[in-house]
Scaffold this motif. Structure first.
Motif, PDB file in Angstrom:
ATOM      1  N   SER A  99      54.624  36.787  32.459  1.00  4.95           N
ATOM      2  CA  SER A  99      53.510  37.219  31.479  1.00  4.95           C
ATOM      3  C   SER A  99      52.738  36.424  32.572  1.00  4.95           C
ATOM      4  CB  SER A  99      53.585  36.165  30.718  1.00  4.95           C
ATOM      5  OG  SER A  99      53.102  34.928  30.776  1.00  4.95           O
ATOM      6  N   SER A 100      52.488  35.321  33.067  1.00  6.16           N
ATOM      7  CA  SER A 100      51.443  35.011  34.285  1.00  6.16           C
ATOM      8  C   SER A 100      50.887  36.138  35.432  1.00  6.16           C
ATOM      9  CB  SER A 100      51.962  33.759  34.855  1.00  6.16           C
ATOM     10  OG  SER A 100      52.403  32.968  34.234  1.00  6.16           O
ATOM     11  N   ARG A 101      52.123  37.196  35.644  1.00  4.00           N
ATOM     12  CA  ARG A 101      51.696  38.045  36.623  1.00  4.00           C
ATOM     13  C   ARG A 101      51.041  39.683  35.888  1.00  4.00           C
ATOM     14  NH1 ARG A 101      57.336  39.344  39.180  1.00  4.00           N
ATOM     15  NH2 ARG A 101      57.754  37.832  38.629  1.00  4.00           N
ATOM     16  N   ARG A 102      51.258  39.786  34.625  1.00  5.25           N
ATOM     17  CA  ARG A 102      50.486  40.628  33.689  1.00  5.25           C
ATOM     18  C   ARG A 102      48.742  40.327  33.818  1.00  5.25           C
ATOM     19  NH1 ARG A 102      55.051  41.402  29.710  1.00  5.25           N
ATOM     20  NH2 ARG A 102      56.502  42.679  31.194  1.00  5.25           N
ATOM     21  N   MET A 103      48.446  38.476  33.503  1.00  7.09           N
ATOM     22  CA  MET A 103      47.791  38.435  33.368  1.00  7.09           C
ATOM     23  C   MET A 103      47.015  37.936  34.569  1.00  7.09           C
ATOM     24  SD  MET A 103      45.030  36.499  31.051  1.00  7.09           S
ATOM     25  CE  MET A 103      46.186  36.588  29.665  1.00  7.09           C
ATOM     26  N   PHE A 104      47.332  38.282  35.661  1.00  7.04           N
ATOM     27  CA  PHE A 104      46.838  37.765  37.177  1.00  7.04           C
ATOM     28  C   PHE A 104      46.671  39.451  37.020  1.00  7.04           C
ATOM     29  CE2 PHE A 104      46.709  38.167  41.426  1.00  7.04           C
ATOM     30  CZ  PHE A 104      46.428  37.206  42.074  1.00  7.04           C
ATOM     31  N   THR A 105      47.491  40.743  37.391  1.00  9.00           N
ATOM     32  CA  THR A 105      47.457  41.701  37.650  1.00  9.00           C
ATOM     33  C   THR A 105      45.865  42.095  36.122  1.00  9.00           C
ATOM     34  OG1 THR A 105      49.705  42.177  37.703  1.00  9.00           O
ATOM     35  CG2 THR A 105      47.929  43.849  37.904  1.00  9.00           C
ATOM     36  N   LEU A 106      45.864  41.619  35.233  1.00  3.01           N
ATOM     37  CA  LEU A 106      44.607  42.497  33.904  1.00  3.01           C
ATOM     38  C   LEU A 106      43.743  41.376  35.181  1.00  3.01           C
ATOM     39  CD1 LEU A 106      43.673  43.879  31.923  1.00  3.01           C
ATOM     40  CD2 LEU A 106      44.277  41.249  30.531  1.00  3.01           C
ATOM     41  N   VAL A 107      43.252  40.015  35.524  1.00  2.00           N
ATOM     42  CA  VAL A 107      41.886  39.797  35.411  1.00  2.00           C
ATOM     43  C   VAL A 107      41.951  40.357  37.254  1.00  2.00           C
ATOM     44  CG1 VAL A 107      41.069  37.440  36.703  1.00  2.00           C
ATOM     45  CG2 VAL A 107      42.637  37.479  34.101  1.00  2.00           C
ATOM     46  N   ALA A 108      42.385  40.745  37.516  1.00  2.00           N
ATOM     47  CA  ALA A 108      42.467  41.352  39.369  1.00  2.00           C
ATOM     48  C   ALA A 108      41.354  42.369  39.621  1.00  2.00           C
ATOM     49  CB  ALA A 108      43.671  40.982  40.587  1.00  2.00           C
ATOM     50  N   SER A 109      41.815  43.353  38.288  1.00  2.00           N
ATOM     51  CA  SER A 109      41.648  44.495  37.605  1.00  2.00           C
ATOM     52  C   SER A 109      40.818  44.572  37.758  1.00  2.00           C
ATOM     53  CB  SER A 109      42.475  45.097  36.678  1.00  2.00           C
ATOM     54  OG  SER A 109      43.858  45.550  37.659  1.00  2.00           O
ATOM     55  N   PHE A 110      40.244  43.647  36.428  1.00  3.03           N
ATOM     56  CA  PHE A 110      38.345  43.114  35.883  1.00  3.03           C
ATOM     57  C   PHE A 110      37.417  42.465  37.070  1.00  3.03           C
ATOM     58  CE2 PHE A 110      40.371  42.940  31.427  1.00  3.03           C
ATOM     59  CZ  PHE A 110      39.755  44.247  31.060  1.00  3.03           C
ATOM     60  N   VAL A 111      38.044  42.379  38.628  1.00  4.71           N
ATOM     61  CA  VAL A 111      36.950  41.547  38.995  1.00  4.71           C
ATOM     62  C   VAL A 111      36.627  42.852  40.116  1.00  4.71           C
ATOM     63  CG1 VAL A 111      37.958  40.037  41.113  1.00  4.71           C
ATOM     64  CG2 VAL A 111      38.296  39.291  39.295  1.00  4.71           C
ATOM     65  N   VAL A 112      38.226  43.719  40.743  1.00  2.00           N
ATOM     66  CA  VAL A 112      37.908  44.475  41.672  1.00  2.00           C
ATOM     67  C   VAL A 112      36.853  45.999  40.823  1.00  2.00           C
ATOM     68  CG1 VAL A 112      38.850  46.737  42.597  1.00  2.00           C
ATOM     69  CG2 VAL A 112      40.190  44.605  42.544  1.00  2.00           C
ATOM     70  N   LEU A 113      37.266  45.677  39.824  1.00  2.00           N
ATOM     71  CA  LEU A 113      36.428  46.768  38.826  1.00  2.00           C
ATOM     72  C   LEU A 113      34.498  46.634  38.864  1.00  2.00           C
ATOM     73  CD1 LEU A 113      36.127  49.031  36.774  1.00  2.00           C
ATOM     74  CD2 LEU A 113      36.764  48.179  35.348  1.00  2.00           C
ATOM     75  N   PHE A 114      34.775  45.426  38.579  1.00  2.00           N
ATOM     76  CA  PHE A 114      33.494  44.583  38.346  1.00  2.00           C
ATOM     77  C   PHE A 114      32.896  44.297  40.093  1.00  2.00           C
ATOM     78  CE2 PHE A 114      30.811  40.734  39.347  1.00  2.00           C
ATOM     79  CZ  PHE A 114      29.678  41.085  38.445  1.00  2.00           C
ATOM     80  N   LEU A 115      33.410  44.468  41.036  1.00  2.00           N
ATOM     81  CA  LEU A 115      32.528  44.338  42.217  1.00  2.00           C
ATOM     82  C   LEU A 115      32.572  46.116  41.924  1.00  2.00           C
ATOM     83  CD1 LEU A 115      35.231  41.865  44.257  1.00  2.00           C
ATOM     84  CD2 LEU A 115      32.857  41.691  44.213  1.00  2.00           C
ATOM     85  N   ILE A 116      33.135  46.502  42.077  1.00  2.00           N
ATOM     86  CA  ILE A 116      32.765  48.287  42.590  1.00  2.00           C
ATOM     87  C   ILE A 116      31.609  48.637  41.478  1.00  2.00           C
ATOM     88  CG2 ILE A 116      33.220  50.729  42.284  1.00  2.00           C
ATOM     89  CD1 ILE A 116      36.364  49.613  42.282  1.00  2.00           C
ATOM     90  N   LEU A 117      31.107  48.197  40.383  1.00  2.00           N
ATOM     91  CA  LEU A 117      29.898  48.354  39.420  1.00  2.00           C
ATOM     92  C   LEU A 117      29.552  47.709  40.258  1.00  2.00           C
ATOM     93  CD1 LEU A 117      32.015  48.717  35.785  1.00  2.00           C
ATOM     94  CD2 LEU A 117      30.682  50.629  37.023  1.00  2.00           C
ATOM     95  N   TYR A 118      29.680  46.441  40.763  1.00  4.10           N
ATOM     96  CA  TYR A 118      28.783  46.125  41.543  1.00  4.10           C
ATOM     97  C   TYR A 118      27.624  46.968  42.370  1.00  4.10           C
ATOM     98  CZ  TYR A 118      25.467  42.212  43.942  1.00  4.10           C
ATOM     99  OH  TYR A 118      24.448  41.495  44.653  1.00  4.10           O
ATOM    100  N   PHE A 119      28.906  47.325  43.700  1.00  2.94           N
ATOM    101  CA  PHE A 119      28.517  47.520  44.172  1.00  2.94           C
ATOM    102  C   PHE A 119      27.739  49.507  44.268  1.00  2.94           C
ATOM    103  CE2 PHE A 119      31.158  44.730  46.731  1.00  2.94           C
ATOM    104  CZ  PHE A 119      29.708  44.231  47.160  1.00  2.94           C
ATOM    105  N   LEU A 120      28.259  49.868  42.982  1.00  5.04           N
ATOM    106  CA  LEU A 120      27.751  51.137  43.210  1.00  5.04           C
ATOM    107  C   LEU A 120      26.356  51.379  42.541  1.00  5.04           C
ATOM    108  CD1 LEU A 120      30.868  53.074  41.039  1.00  5.04           C
ATOM    109  CD2 LEU A 120      29.715  53.554  43.661  1.00  5.04           C
ATOM    110  N   THR A 121      25.725  50.129  41.677  1.00  2.00           N
ATOM    111  CA  THR A 121      24.832  49.357  40.762  1.00  2.00           C
ATOM    112  C   THR A 121      24.126  49.039  41.963  1.00  2.00           C
ATOM    113  OG1 THR A 121      24.965  47.269  40.665  1.00  2.00           O
ATOM    114  CG2 THR A 121      25.027  49.904  38.945  1.00  2.00           C
ATOM    115  N   LYS A 122      23.626  48.661  42.887  1.00  5.91           N
ATOM    116  CA  LYS A 122      23.238  47.889  43.953  1.00  5.91           C
ATOM    117  C   LYS A 122      22.929  49.412  44.993  1.00  5.91           C
ATOM    118  CE  LYS A 122      23.478  45.025  48.053  1.00  5.91           C
ATOM    119  NZ  LYS A 122      24.496  43.951  48.097  1.00  5.91           N
TER     120      LYS A 122
END
Length: 122
Positions: A99-122
């Motif tokens: 369950s911790s691995r799933r949570m980590f995967t979810l958090v890491a996905s959100f961080v990657v998505l946030f970084l992609i959106l940040y660089f696209l809007t920049k």
């Protein structure tokens, strides 16, 4: 040997400092001149010794400050190594449960998505 040439070579070799002190001479005036030369040579030597003493004191202070700085840096590295070791232990604990691995995967996905959106809007 020419005594004048020998004296000139000694003067050049020792940069104005003659060895030996008082030399036996025939007249009183040359004895006086030798004494004055010896006094000047002693004064010059004393100035050089004082300069070397100050320089060695400065070098000692510099070495002490560098040793102190290196000791602090070593202590900081040891403390950061301890913090990093604790973080790695916690990270290993997170990956041990599914369950911790799933949570980590979810958090890491959100961080990657946030970084992609940040660089696209920049």
């Amino acid at each position: 040997m020419n005594p004048r040439r020998d004296r000139n070579s000694r003067v050049a070799l020792f940069d104005g400092i003659e060895e030996g002190g008082i030399r036996a001479s025939a007249s009183y005036s040359s004895h006086e001149i030798d004494e004055q030369e010896n006094d000047r040579a002693v004064d010059g030597l004393q100035d050089r010794v004082n300069l070397l003493k100050r320089l060695s004191g400065d070098i000692h202070e510099e070495v002490e400050s560098h040793n102190h700085m290196l000791d602090r840096m070593g202590n900081d590295m040891d403390s950061s190594r301890g913090v990093l070791s604790g973080t790695m232990d916690k990270f290993k604990m997170v990956f041990e449960t599914k369950s911790s691995r799933r949570m980590f995967t979810l958090v890491a996905s959100f961080v990657v998505l946030f970084l992609i959106l940040y660089f696209l809007t920049k």
